[in-house]
Write a protein that holds these residues in place. Structure first.
Motif, mmCIF file in Angstrom:
data_model
loop_
_atom_site.group_PDB
_atom_site.id
_atom_site.type_symbol
_atom_site.label_atom_id
_atom_site.label_comp_id
_atom_site.label_asym_id
_atom_site.label_seq_id
_atom_site.Cartn_x
_atom_site.Cartn_y
_atom_site.Cartn_z
ATOM 1 N N ASN A 1 4.966 5.605 11.799
ATOM 2 C CA ASN A 1 3.701 4.985 12.162
ATOM 3 C C ASN A 1 2.624 5.246 11.110
ATOM 4 O OD1 ASN A 1 0.924 5.238 13.965
ATOM 5 N ND2 ASN A 1 2.249 3.569 14.617
ATOM 6 N N ALA A 2 2.613 6.482 10.592
ATOM 7 C CA ALA A 2 1.626 6.825 9.561
ATOM 8 C C ALA A 2 1.850 5.975 8.309
ATOM 9 C CB ALA A 2 1.717 8.311 9.229
ATOM 10 N N ARG A 3 3.125 5.778 7.938
ATOM 11 C CA ARG A 3 3.427 4.947 6.756
ATOM 12 C C ARG A 3 2.998 3.503 6.992
ATOM 13 N NH1 ARG A 3 8.243 7.946 6.184
ATOM 14 N NH2 ARG A 3 9.283 6.427 7.494
ATOM 15 N N LEU A 4 3.235 3.042 8.209
ATOM 16 C CA LEU A 4 2.868 1.679 8.565
ATOM 17 C C LEU A 4 1.346 1.487 8.502
ATOM 18 C CD1 LEU A 4 4.730 -0.586 9.384
ATOM 19 C CD2 LEU A 4 4.273 -0.077 11.767
ATOM 20 N N GLN A 5 0.617 2.500 8.986
ATOM 21 C CA GLN A 5 -0.850 2.433 8.930
ATOM 22 C C GLN A 5 -1.322 2.378 7.478
ATOM 23 O OE1 GLN A 5 -3.353 4.953 11.278
ATOM 24 N NE2 GLN A 5 -1.815 5.233 12.858
ATOM 25 N N ALA A 6 -0.648 3.161 6.635
ATOM 26 C CA ALA A 6 -1.016 3.169 5.223
ATOM 27 C C ALA A 6 -0.795 1.786 4.619
ATOM 28 C CB ALA A 6 -0.208 4.217 4.474
ATOM 29 N N ALA A 7 0.359 1.187 4.944
ATOM 30 C CA ALA A 7 0.715 -0.100 4.346
ATOM 31 C C ALA A 7 -0.139 -1.228 4.903
ATOM 32 C CB ALA A 7 2.191 -0.382 4.593
ATOM 33 N N GLU A 8 -0.385 -1.232 6.210
ATOM 34 C CA GLU A 8 -1.046 -2.387 6.819
ATOM 35 C C GLU A 8 -2.552 -2.246 6.873
ATOM 36 O OE1 GLU A 8 0.561 -3.402 10.565
ATOM 37 O OE2 GLU A 8 2.572 -3.754 9.781
ATOM 38 N N ARG A 9 -3.007 -1.040 7.141
ATOM 39 C CA ARG A 9 -4.431 -0.859 7.352
ATOM 40 C C ARG A 9 -5.087 -0.237 6.125
ATOM 41 N NH1 ARG A 9 -6.885 2.771 12.285
ATOM 42 N NH2 ARG A 9 -9.049 2.246 11.883
ATOM 43 N N ALA B 1 0.836 -1.197 0.000
ATOM 44 C CA ALA B 1 0.000 0.000 0.000
ATOM 45 C C ALA B 1 0.873 1.250 0.000
ATOM 46 C CB ALA B 1 -0.921 -0.001 1.213
ATOM 47 N N ALA B 2 1.988 1.147 0.728
ATOM 48 C CA ALA B 2 2.872 2.324 0.810
ATOM 49 C C ALA B 2 3.479 2.643 -0.552
ATOM 50 C CB ALA B 2 3.970 2.077 1.827
ATOM 51 N N ASP B 3 3.826 1.577 -1.276
ATOM 52 C CA ASP B 3 4.383 1.793 -2.619
ATOM 53 C C ASP B 3 3.357 2.446 -3.531
ATOM 54 O OD1 ASP B 3 6.135 -1.367 -2.502
ATOM 55 O OD2 ASP B 3 6.704 0.637 -1.833
ATOM 56 N N ARG B 4 2.152 1.888 -3.443
ATOM 57 C CA ARG B 4 1.076 2.405 -4.267
ATOM 58 C C ARG B 4 0.891 3.893 -3.965
ATOM 59 N NH1 ARG B 4 -2.475 -1.359 -3.027
ATOM 60 N NH2 ARG B 4 -3.865 -0.132 -1.736
ATOM 61 N N LEU B 5 0.970 4.192 -2.679
ATOM 62 C CA LEU B 5 0.808 5.555 -2.228
ATOM 63 C C LEU B 5 1.893 6.442 -2.823
ATOM 64 C CD1 LEU B 5 -0.952 7.031 -0.146
ATOM 65 C CD2 LEU B 5 0.928 6.767 1.445
ATOM 66 N N ALA B 6 3.111 5.901 -2.785
ATOM 67 C CA ALA B 6 4.242 6.695 -3.244
ATOM 68 C C ALA B 6 4.111 7.009 -4.734
ATOM 69 C CB ALA B 6 5.538 5.948 -2.966
ATOM 70 N N THR B 7 3.703 5.998 -5.516
ATOM 71 C CA THR B 7 3.640 6.228 -6.951
ATOM 72 C C THR B 7 2.503 7.179 -7.318
ATOM 73 O OG1 THR B 7 2.338 4.234 -7.142
ATOM 74 C CG2 THR B 7 4.661 4.031 -7.664
ATOM 75 N N GLU B 8 1.471 7.196 -6.484
ATOM 76 C CA GLU B 8 0.344 8.043 -6.825
ATOM 77 C C GLU B 8 0.421 9.432 -6.211
ATOM 78 O OE1 GLU B 8 -2.958 4.550 -7.427
ATOM 79 O OE2 GLU B 8 -3.410 6.285 -6.194
ATOM 80 N N SER B 9 1.460 9.656 -5.399
ATOM 81 C CA SER B 9 1.547 10.964 -4.756
ATOM 82 C C SER B 9 1.884 12.019 -5.801
ATOM 83 C CB SER B 9 2.590 10.947 -3.655
ATOM 84 O OG SER B 9 3.860 10.807 -4.232
ATOM 85 N N GLY B 10 1.819 13.248 -5.379
ATOM 86 C CA GLY B 10 2.010 14.331 -6.321
ATOM 87 C C GLY B 10 0.822 15.253 -6.195
ATOM 88 N N ALA B 11 0.417 15.863 -7.287
ATOM 89 C CA ALA B 11 -0.694 16.805 -7.224
ATOM 90 C C ALA B 11 -1.990 16.094 -6.829
ATOM 91 C CB ALA B 11 -0.862 17.489 -8.567
ATOM 92 N N LYS B 12 -2.125 14.852 -7.307
ATOM 93 C CA LYS B 12 -3.356 14.115 -7.038
ATOM 94 C C LYS B 12 -3.356 13.598 -5.587
ATOM 95 C CE LYS B 12 -5.449 10.180 -8.973
ATOM 96 N NZ LYS B 12 -4.607 9.030 -9.127
ATOM 97 N N PRO B 13 -4.466 13.812 -4.857
ATOM 98 C CA PRO B 13 -4.475 13.313 -3.486
ATOM 99 C C PRO B 13 -4.454 11.791 -3.466
ATOM 100 C CG PRO B 13 -6.629 14.194 -4.103
ATOM 101 C CD PRO B 13 -5.701 14.493 -5.238
ATOM 102 N N ALA B 14 -3.718 11.241 -2.519
ATOM 103 C CA ALA B 14 -3.611 9.795 -2.414
ATOM 104 C C ALA B 14 -4.953 9.214 -2.001
ATOM 105 C CB ALA B 14 -2.557 9.437 -1.381
ATOM 106 N N PRO B 15 -5.325 8.078 -2.589
ATOM 107 C CA PRO B 15 -6.650 7.522 -2.317
ATOM 108 C C PRO B 15 -6.782 6.949 -0.909
ATOM 109 C CG PRO B 15 -5.399 6.054 -3.730
ATOM 110 C CD PRO B 15 -4.575 7.272 -3.547
#
Lengths: 197, 412
Positions: free
Chosen positions: B333-341, B3-17
């Motif tokens: 912790n925030a990154r971990l929450q993104a990846a796990e939850r 999830a964290a990777d997905r987040l990283a690739t989608e970051s930028g101007a577009k808000p992360a889902p």
């Protein structure tokens, strides 16, 4: 100035669970508008209940006869005893129609912070009821709260010397429930309490 | 792909889902605020204004969207605006990976409390103060249910002294970190505390306490206590992995838990620890009675943090380094929450920019942007946030009023 009859009625009704001042006013108005149909029968009903309904001296259930209709029903299994916190829990189990034994109503749960101890509950009576013999299994149907579980554990301990079988209700997947919607705690419980088909 | 990777690739101007965002916030009789309604986008929010304007109060209001005490740890009745009979309330519409949630919370109104008159008579005043919670228009069983919907972390100036002061603050900080990864943690902790309070009360009563009653409470304490300790331990292990690399100028931290149960769990099976703790409580009754409290258990554990590169206990590091360590832990912790939850938590960062130099500020802003979090930051000076990349919502706070000077403004 003395409070009027109407105000008094509203104040009393507002103390009922689920009602507040606004709903009490509406209820009073509705009763007065339907005097013959509701107000007078309600008055009689309340007077009769106040006079006749009492706690059953055996189990703590509420009924107009003592022992109550459940305790007096010889068709019920006299060897099974189900322990509940309140009469409302007894009613819930009766509605389910799945239990044909006898009940014992505790009248609450142990709570040191609220000043409720074993002597405030019908626990001594439960112990002597079991000691009197004839009961082979005690089912603890207390709620799955901290207080309910503490009380269940306490009772188990009190009943242990008598050697009677003590069981508790299963916790887990509700009827028609979907696993995906279940909270993790319940799911873990259900998994732990799984049984062979 | 995590999830964290997905987040990283989608970051930028577009808000992360995956990010959780407050899209509408309503406050009523809250601290200095009479009545406020805010409509917001998903981007980070910067609140600026003079001291005492109500910036932190707004963050405090948001902190009540999660279980437990607010970020000021105030008594519930203290939060109500002075001179107001009506109790405070906070409502929010949140938009996150699980869709839209409508959450309302506040002090239970007096009428509601009257309903339990007979109970209340036996309770001390503090216990009567109760927080009510509504989720999607329906009353929730308790604030604990909020943990399932809302993930939220905060950093406030008083926490700058976290590593110097006593264990309770660090334990609360740790439990917030655990809650973000394990929403059940709040319920287990509450069950433990409740059984412990009951036992303490029972021990204090004159005469011989009922041994069986104590035994029943100790059984509950052991079960819930071991669950609490195990959740902390498992969070810490995962968090430490996430922290290993460090985070730009934010230092890598080494974390350790000091506690009887947590220590035992590393070498013994949980059931054995539970039994040992229960037996220990039973043996320690007279000692606990004299002390007027339970002397051992997870309510006395401590979080130890070390600066990895310097090999120094966090309490011995400089003020700036301590702040940097805290930020590193919160970000990890925030990154971990993104990846796990699958949920990026709301971040409430009170006066966070003030003690950071330009490099650290830039690194923090970059990390927040990468995370895609809706971070709420306060500061007396808007200029400190000029370097924030992407869209930012600037709000000015003055005397309990909010002006969205440049809401949705783009700072290039």
């Amino acid at each position: 100035m003395a409070e009027s009859d109407l105000d008094r009625l509203i104040r009393l009704l507002a103390k009922l669970p689920g009602l507040g001042p606004r709903s009490a006013r509406r209820a009073v108005l509705h009763l007065l508008k339907h005097r013959e149909l509701l107000l007078l029968p309600l008055k009689d009903g309340l007077a009769q209940a106040a006079e006749r309904v009492h706690e059953c001296s055996r189990c703590g259930n509420l009924d107009a006869i003592d022992p109550c209709a459940i305790c007096g029903d010889e068709a019920r299994d006299q060897s099974l005893l189900c322990v509940v916190e309140d009469v409302s829990d007894l009613w819930a189990l009766e509605r389910s129609g799945g239990f044909r034994g006898l009940y014992h109503v505790l009248g609450g749960t142990l709570s040191a912070l609220d000043g409720v101890g074993p002597e405030d509950l019908r626990i001594d009576r439960l112990v002597s009821r079991v000691a009197a013999g004839g009961i082979t299994e005690v089912i603890l149907a207390t709620n799955a709260t901290v207080e309910g579980q503490t009380t269940a554990h306490y009772i188990t301990d009190r009943l242990a010397p008598g050697g009677v079988a003590v069981t508790r209700l299963a916790r887990g997947v509700p009827m028609g429930g979907e696993l995906d919607y279940l909270d993790d705690g319940t799911l873990a419980q259900a998994l732990k309490a799984r049984r062979p088909l | 792909m995590t999830a964290a990777d997905r987040l990283a690739t989608e970051s930028g101007a577009k808000p992360a889902p995956l990010r959780l965002a407050v899209r509408r916030l309503g406050l009523s009789q809250f601290r200095c605020y009479d009545s406020v309604r805010l409509d917001l986008g998903p981007a980070p929010v910067v609140l600026s204004g003079p001291n005492g304007a109500g910036k932190t109060a707004l963050l405090e209001a948001l902190s009540y969207l999660s279980p437990g005490q607010g970020l000021r740890r105030a008594r519930l009745a203290e939060v109500t605006r002075l001179g107001q009979g009506e109790p405070w309330a906070v409502s929010a519409r949140l938009d996150g990976p699980e869709g839209v949630s409508e959450i309302g919370t506040g002090l239970a109104p007096a009428a509601d409390r009257d309903d339990q008159e007979s109970r209340a008579a036996r309770q001390v005043e503090r216990r009567v103060e109760r927080r009510i919670v509504r989720i999607d228009g329906k009353p929730a069983a308790g604030p604990g249910e909020l943990a399932e919907r809302v993930a939220l972390l905060w950093l406030t100036p008083p926490m700058d002294r976290l590593f110097q002061e006593g264990a309770p603050g660090r334990r609360r900080f740790l439990d917030r970190l655990v809650l973000g990864l394990d929403p059940r943690h709040a319920r287990q902790a509450a069950a433990y505390e409740k059984a412990m309070r009951e036992r303490t009360r029972l021990l204090k009563e004159p005469g011989q306490a009922d041994r069986r009653w104590l035994g029943a409470l100790e059984e509950r304490m052991a079960a819930a206590g071991v669950a609490v300790a195990a959740a902390r331990l498992s969070t810490l292990t995962r968090l430490e992995q996430a922290l290993e690399a460090g985070d730009g100028p934010f230092p890598a931290a080494l974390l350790a838990l000091e506690g009887t149960l947590e220590g035992a769990l590393e070498t013994m099976p949980a059931t054995a620890v539970e039994e040992r703790f229960r037996a220990g409580l039973a043996d320690g009754r007279s000692r606990d009675r004299e002390a007027g409290q339970t002397l051992s258990g997870p309510h006395r554990s401590d979080l130890r943090v070390r600066h990895a590169a310097k090999g120094l206990a966090a309490g011995l590091c400089s003020t700036g380094e301590q702040k940097a360590l805290l930020i590193a832990i919160v970000l990890a912790n925030a990154r971990l929450q993104a990846a796990e939850r699958g949920m990026v938590p709301l971040l409430l960062l009170d006066e966070v920019a003030a003690h950071l130099d330009a490099a650290h500020r830039a690194a923090l802003f970059a990390a927040l942007a990468e995370l895609g979090a809706q971070a709420w930051m306060t500061g007396t000076d808007r200029a400190l946030f000029a370097a924030m990349p992407g869209e930012v919502q600037f709000l000015t706070v003055r005397d309990g009023r909010l002006d969205s000077v440049a809401a949705h403004a783009r700072i290039e």
